[in-house]
Design an enzyme around this catalytic site. Structure first.
Site, short mmCIF file in Angstrom:
data_model
loop_
_atom_site.label_atom_id
_atom_site.label_comp_id
_atom_site.label_asym_id
_atom_site.label_seq_id
_atom_site.Cartn_x
_atom_site.Cartn_y
_atom_site.Cartn_z
N SER A 167 -22.76 -8.09 33.85
CA SER A 167 -23.31 -7.18 34.84
C SER A 167 -24.78 -7.50 35.12
O SER A 167 -25.58 -7.64 34.20
CB SER A 167 -23.20 -5.74 34.34
OG SER A 167 -21.86 -5.33 34.25
N HIS A 212 -26.78 0.33 36.21
CA HIS A 212 -26.15 0.82 34.98
C HIS A 212 -26.57 0.00 33.76
O HIS A 212 -26.41 0.45 32.62
CB HIS A 212 -24.63 0.85 35.12
CG HIS A 212 -23.95 -0.49 35.07
ND1 HIS A 212 -23.59 -1.20 36.18
CD2 HIS A 212 -23.56 -1.25 34.01
CE1 HIS A 212 -23.01 -2.32 35.84
NE2 HIS A 212 -22.98 -2.39 34.51
N ASP A 236 -25.88 0.87 42.60
CA ASP A 236 -25.89 0.18 41.31
C ASP A 236 -26.86 -1.00 41.31
O ASP A 236 -26.58 -2.07 40.77
CB ASP A 236 -24.49 -0.30 40.92
CG ASP A 236 -24.36 -0.52 39.41
OD1 ASP A 236 -25.25 -0.06 38.67
OD2 ASP A 236 -23.38 -1.15 38.99
#
Length: 403
Positions: free
Chosen positions: A246, A137, A167
């Site tokens: 992230s 993402h 992911d």
């Protein structure tokens, strides 16, 4: 007689003189000893020390294990700045030919149709050739990826492979002979609840940020984590993870990467999730080669069934159907155009066994399907009403069926 007296007197004088000489010698030697700087310092009591001097003279403690872990991996953590072009669609109301005739086509050509969106995340170098692990993402639909190292060097990044369901993504930079730091990958299978967890990344645009916590839970399913569109079991940690973290590494106490920081819950505090590094190690070569990650599926929505739950359902006069009061996996829905529908599976079926293995938990069934591979025929034993039905379901690639 006179001689003896003289000798006796002389002997006494000599004795007195000798004693006097020896006493003087001892006194002189003692004075030299006490006047020596080394001995005097050793013998004399130390002068009083002030509090400030005491603090300044205190021995410096060795670095903490967190500092050592960060020193081991920190230089391999990178910041990823992304850009992508978004095409804005005009409201259908304004797409009416009447408005084009009224305002003229030039009016609509002057309205911006595209806009640039920027994002930021983290990643870490896993190979001296320039391979970087991050979240899918973070780089999703990015037209441009800029990679910045801790020492300030920047590189253009190329997204080699990305998989939305796990992911995970691999970005490649070309160091052109420059030396790159590399993070040491650990073994997430050895992680235990209560182990130290150190999160590195660039949260909220604050580069090179370190947070500390512990591993709170192992194998937290994506559904439990509130991310039902993923197929991953997370490491849960209370180390602070914020937007921008992230893709960054989650370290153990010795500085080995045990996970990839991925998600936080908007409704929770002190709860973050990381992809176990063993999952990333299993997929990184596939992603680096630009290949599609296989995701076999059968196409059902399911819940665990117990005799107690079945009884509650059967006692409800508004229940659409009766359930056998047994333990198994209840098929809540069969998705259209899926392997399960093609095999004849129906809503209300109770899965008893798959490949001869008893089924009581949906995650166990999902695990079997995941490991089966694409195009594999799986034997299902199903309770349908008062009879047992055997079905063969051939798995398919999930993305292909959804596209």
């Amino acid at each position: 007689m006179r001689f003896s007296k003289i000798f006796s007197s002389g002997f006494k004088i000599s004795t007195y003189l000798l004693t006097l000489i020896l006493g003087a010698a001892i006194a002189w030697g003692t004075l030299r000893v006490f006047s020596s700087p080394s001995v005097a310092t050793a013998i004399q009591p130390p002068p009083p020390v002030t509090t400030t001097e005491a603090i300044a003279q205190a021995p410096i403690s060795p670095n903490s294990f967190v500092s050592a872990a960060v020193d081991r991996v920190g230089s391999a953590v990178v910041r990823l700045d992304t850009e992508r072009t978004i095409t804005r669609r005009l409201d259908p109301f304004f797409n009416d030919p009447f408005f084009e005739r009224f305002f003229g086509p030039e009016f609509f050509q002057q309205i911006p149709q595209e806009e640039r969106q920027r994002g930021q995340g983290s990643g870490f170098i896993i190979d001296r050739s320039g391979l970087i692990l991050t979240n899918a993402h973070v780089v999703s639909q990015a037209d441009r990826v800029t990679v910045t190292l801790k020492d300030g060097r920047t590189f253009d990044g190329e997204v080699r492979g990305s998989d939305a369901l796990t992911d995970l993504a691999v970005v490649k930079i070309n160091p052109t002979g420059e030396q790159l730091p590399v993070a040491l990958l650990g073994d997430s299978a050895k992680v235990r609840v209560g182990d130290w967890a150190i999160a590195l990344g660039n949260p909220l645009g604050l580069d090179n940020t370190v947070t500390l916590g512990i591993i709170s839970t192992l194998d937290r399913s994506s559904a439990e984590a509130g991310i039902p569109d993923k197929r991953i079991d997370f490491l849960q940690t209370d180390a602070a993870i914020n937007p921008g973290n992230s893709g960054g590494p989650l370290l153990n106490a010795t500085g080995e990467v045990i996970g990839i920081n991925t998600a936080i819950r908007a409704d929770g505090r002190g709860i973050g999730f990381a992809i176990p590094i063993n999952k990333a190690k299993a997929l990184k070569d596939t992603l680096a080669a630009g290949k599609k990650v296989p995701h076999p599926y059968v196409g059902i929505q399911m819940v665990g069934l117990t005799p107690e739950l079945a009884k509650q359902n059967n006692e409800d006069p508004n229940s659409p159907f009766l359930l056998p009061e047994i333990e198994g996996i209840l098929v809540v829905r069969v998705l259209p155009n899926t392997p399960a529908e093609a095999a004849g599976m129906r809503r209300g079926d109770v899965i008893l066994e798959v490949e001869g293995q008893p089924m009581t938990r949906p995650d166990r069934l999902q695990e079997i399907v995941d490991k089966s591979g694409i195009g594999t025929a799986l034997d299902f034993k199903i309770q349908r009403g008062d009879r047992v039905v055997n079905l063969t379901v051939r798995t398919a690639q999930l993305e292909e069926q959804l596209s």
